[in-house]
Scaffold this active site. Structure first.
Site, short mmCIF file in Angstrom:
data_model
loop_
_atom_site.label_atom_id
_atom_site.label_comp_id
_atom_site.label_asym_id
_atom_site.label_seq_id
_atom_site.Cartn_x
_atom_site.Cartn_y
_atom_site.Cartn_z
N GLN A 31 22.19 6.88 23.14
CA GLN A 31 20.89 7.26 23.68
C GLN A 31 20.86 7.11 25.20
O GLN A 31 21.75 6.50 25.79
CB GLN A 31 19.79 6.38 23.07
CG GLN A 31 20.03 4.89 23.28
CD GLN A 31 19.39 4.01 22.21
OE1 GLN A 31 18.46 4.42 21.55
NE2 GLN A 31 19.89 2.80 22.03
N HIS A 62 5.82 -8.41 19.79
CA HIS A 62 6.87 -9.33 19.32
C HIS A 62 6.29 -10.53 18.58
O HIS A 62 6.84 -10.96 17.57
CB HIS A 62 7.75 -9.76 20.51
CG HIS A 62 8.56 -8.62 21.05
ND1 HIS A 62 8.54 -8.25 22.38
CD2 HIS A 62 9.38 -7.75 20.43
CE1 HIS A 62 9.33 -7.19 22.54
NE2 HIS A 62 9.85 -6.87 21.38
N ASP A 86 16.17 -5.45 22.88
CA ASP A 86 15.60 -6.06 24.08
C ASP A 86 15.51 -7.58 23.95
O ASP A 86 15.37 -8.28 24.95
CB ASP A 86 14.22 -5.46 24.37
CG ASP A 86 13.33 -5.50 23.14
OD1 ASP A 86 12.92 -6.60 22.74
OD2 ASP A 86 13.04 -4.42 22.58
N GLU A 106 22.14 -4.68 16.03
CA GLU A 106 21.67 -3.67 16.99
C GLU A 106 22.79 -2.63 17.14
O GLU A 106 23.95 -3.00 17.38
CB GLU A 106 21.33 -4.36 18.32
CG GLU A 106 21.27 -3.46 19.54
CD GLU A 106 20.20 -2.38 19.49
OE1 GLU A 106 19.02 -2.70 19.35
OE2 GLU A 106 20.58 -1.19 19.60
N ASP A 137 25.42 -0.27 12.83
CA ASP A 137 24.26 0.37 12.22
C ASP A 137 23.62 -0.59 11.22
O ASP A 137 24.27 -1.04 10.28
CB ASP A 137 24.74 1.65 11.52
CG ASP A 137 23.61 2.42 10.85
OD1 ASP A 137 22.44 1.99 10.95
OD2 ASP A 137 23.90 3.45 10.24
N GLY A 138 22.33 -0.87 11.42
CA GLY A 138 21.63 -1.81 10.55
C GLY A 138 21.50 -1.31 9.12
O GLY A 138 21.42 -2.12 8.18
N ASP A 155 12.85 -4.10 13.81
CA ASP A 155 12.31 -3.79 15.14
C ASP A 155 12.90 -2.46 15.58
O ASP A 155 13.79 -2.40 16.44
CB ASP A 155 12.67 -4.93 16.10
CG ASP A 155 11.97 -4.80 17.44
OD1 ASP A 155 11.19 -3.86 17.62
OD2 ASP A 155 12.24 -5.65 18.32
N ASP A 158 11.09 4.85 17.22
CA ASP A 158 10.43 5.89 16.42
C ASP A 158 11.41 6.44 15.37
O ASP A 158 12.63 6.42 15.57
CB ASP A 158 9.96 7.04 17.33
CG ASP A 158 8.89 6.57 18.31
OD1 ASP A 158 8.18 5.60 17.99
OD2 ASP A 158 8.77 7.18 19.39
N1 SAM Z 1 9.65 -2.29 19.96
C1 SAM Z 1 10.26 -1.03 19.97
C2 SAM Z 1 9.44 0.10 19.50
O1 SAM Z 1 8.56 -0.08 18.65
O2 SAM Z 1 9.67 1.20 20.00
C3 SAM Z 1 11.62 -1.06 19.39
C4 SAM Z 1 12.47 -1.77 20.38
S1 SAM Z 1 14.14 -2.03 20.12
C5 SAM Z 1 14.67 -1.65 21.75
C6 SAM Z 1 14.75 -0.72 19.09
C7 SAM Z 1 16.26 -0.78 18.97
O3 SAM Z 1 16.68 -0.28 17.70
C8 SAM Z 1 17.02 0.05 19.99
O4 SAM Z 1 17.68 -0.80 20.88
C9 SAM Z 1 17.99 0.90 19.19
O5 SAM Z 1 19.27 0.99 19.78
C10 SAM Z 1 18.01 0.16 17.87
N2 SAM Z 1 18.38 1.00 16.71
C11 SAM Z 1 18.05 2.28 16.45
N3 SAM Z 1 18.56 2.68 15.29
C12 SAM Z 1 19.27 1.62 14.78
C13 SAM Z 1 20.04 1.41 13.61
N4 SAM Z 1 20.19 2.38 12.71
N5 SAM Z 1 20.59 0.20 13.43
C14 SAM Z 1 20.44 -0.80 14.33
N6 SAM Z 1 19.73 -0.66 15.47
C15 SAM Z 1 19.14 0.53 15.69
#
Ligand code: SAM
Length: 281
Positions: A31, A62, A86, A106, A137-138, A155, A158
Site C-alpha cells: 500500500q 483504541h 500503528d 500485521e 496475513d492475519g 484493527d 476499510d
Molecule cells: N484504525 C484503523 C482504521 O480503522 O482505519 C486501522 C489502522 S491499522 C493501521 C490497519 C492495519 O491493518 C494496516 O497497517 C494494514 O497494513 C493492516 N492489514 C490490512 N490487511 C491485513 C491483513 N489481511 N492481515 C494483517 N494486517 C492487515
C-alpha cells in the site's frame, strides 16, 4: 501557499485537512503510506488515501476497541491483534497488567516501522517483553489456530483489497476456533451512516457463529460520518452488561490516564439509536 489533504470518504463526500507538512510518503508492496502533520488533528497516518488514525482522536478508537472486550472477559491472559500496525491498540492492551502475552499480526512491516518513527505516542509498545509481532496475513495466520487466545482484536482498515477477508464469515469462524471457550473478539465495523450493508452482513455473519453478538458505538471525528461502530462476538460473557466486577483496569482507572473509556462509557456505548438497531434485525 496552502496545502490540503482530501480523503474521498464516499463517492459523493470528501473531507479536507490543512497540512502543515508532509512527513513521509512511500509505496510498499502492500500500500501507499503517508504521514502528514495537519493543523486540526496533528500527525495523521494515511494508507492508500484513507485516514487510519490521528494524534488528536486516536484515543477514542483504541481505548474502545481494546478495553470494552478485555474488561468484559473474566480472566484475559493471551491477546491476538490483527492489523493495527500503528501500535495504538497494543498500547491500550498492555495497560492490562494481567495480560501475559500480546501477539500482533500485521501484514505490512513498513507500517510498524513508519509508526515507530513518526507516531511514537502510538507505537510505544512494540519493544514490550509481553509483545510479539508477526509480519504476515492475519487471515492465514488465524486459520489453523485452536483455542489459543482469550481476546482477539481486529484493527482493520476499510474492507477492500487485502483487508476484505477480515470482514468475512470464514474469518469469523477462524476467530471462533482460535478463541478459548470463554473467548471474545471485537472488530472495527465502519460507519452506521455510510456502511449499512456491511454492518448488516457482518452482524449476521458473527451472529451465526457466536452465541453472543453485540454492536457498540463511539465518536471518532476523522472517520467517515464521525459515528463509528465496533462489533463483538463472545462465547460466554455479554459485553453489554459492562465491565466485569473487579476488573483491574477499572479499579486503577484514575492512574491510567485514559481519555475515553470508563465503565459508564462502556455500558453507554451499547445503547443504540433506533436507526442502528434496525440494521441488526
Ligand atoms: N484504525 C484503523 C482504521 O480503522 O482505519 C486501522 C489502522 S491499522 C493501521 C490497519 C492495519 O491493518 C494496516 O497497517 C494494514 O497494513 C493492516 N492489514 C490490512 N490487511 C491485513 C491483513 N489481511 N492481515 C494483517 N494486517 C492487515
Amino acid at each position: 501557499m496552502e496545502v490540503w489533504f482530501t480523503e474521498l470518504q464516499s463517492p459523493e463526500l470528501k473531507i479536507s485537512c490543512k497540512v502543515r507538512q508532509t512527513l513521509h510518503r512511500e509505496m510498499t508492496p502492500f500500500q501507499e503510506i503517508v504521514v502528514l502533520d495537519t493543523e486540526q488533528f496533528g500527525r495523521m497516518l494515511v494508507l492508500d488515501g484513507a485516514i487510519q488514525t490521528t494524534i488528536a482522536d486516536e484515543f477514542v478508537y483504541h481505548e474502545m476497541l481494546a478495553h470494552v472486550p478485555i474488561c468484559s472477559h473474566d480472566d484475559p491472559k493471551d491477546v491476538l491483534i490483527i492489523g493495527g500496525g500503528d501500535g495504538g491498540c497494543a498500547r491500550e492492551v498492555l495497560r492490562h497488567q494481567q495480560i501475559a502475552s500480546v501477539t500482533q499480526v500485521e501484514i505490512d512491516q513498513r507500517v510498524v516501522e513508519v509508526s515507530r518513527r513518526f507516531l511514537p505516542e502510538l507505537a510505544c509498545s512494540f519493544d514490550n517483553p509481553r509483545m510479539s509481532v508477526n509480519f504476515e496475513d492475519g487471515i492465514a495466520f488465524v486459520r489453523d489456530k485452536e483455542a489459543c487466545y482469550d481476546v482477539i482484536l481486529v484493527d482493520a482498515p476499510d474492507p477492500v483489497g487485502m483487508a476484505a477477508g477480515l470482514f468475512s464469515q470464514e474469518f469469523y469462524e477462524s476467530l471462533y476456533r482460535a478463541l478459548r471457550p470463554d473467548g471474545i473478539f471485537a472488530a472495527q465495523t465502519e460507519s452506521p451512516f455510510f456502511n449499512k450493508d456491511l454492518i448488516e452482513r457482518v452482524y449476521g455473519a458473527i451472529s451465526s457463529t457466536f452465541p453472543v453478538t453485540r454492536l457498540y458505538l463511539a465518536n471518532v471525528p476523522t472517520y467517515p460520518s464521525g459515528l463509528w461502530s465496533f462489533t463483538i462476538g463472545s462465547k460466554k460473557n455479554d459485553p453489554a452488561q459492562g465491565a466485569r466486577s473487579g476488573c483491574p483496569l477499572v479499579a486503577s482507572l484514575a492512574d491510567q490516564g485514559l481519555r475515553y473509556y470508563t465503565p459508564e462509557a462502556h455500558r453507554a456505548a451499547f445503547m443504540l439509536p433506533s436507526f442502528v438497531q434496525a440494521l441488526l434485525k
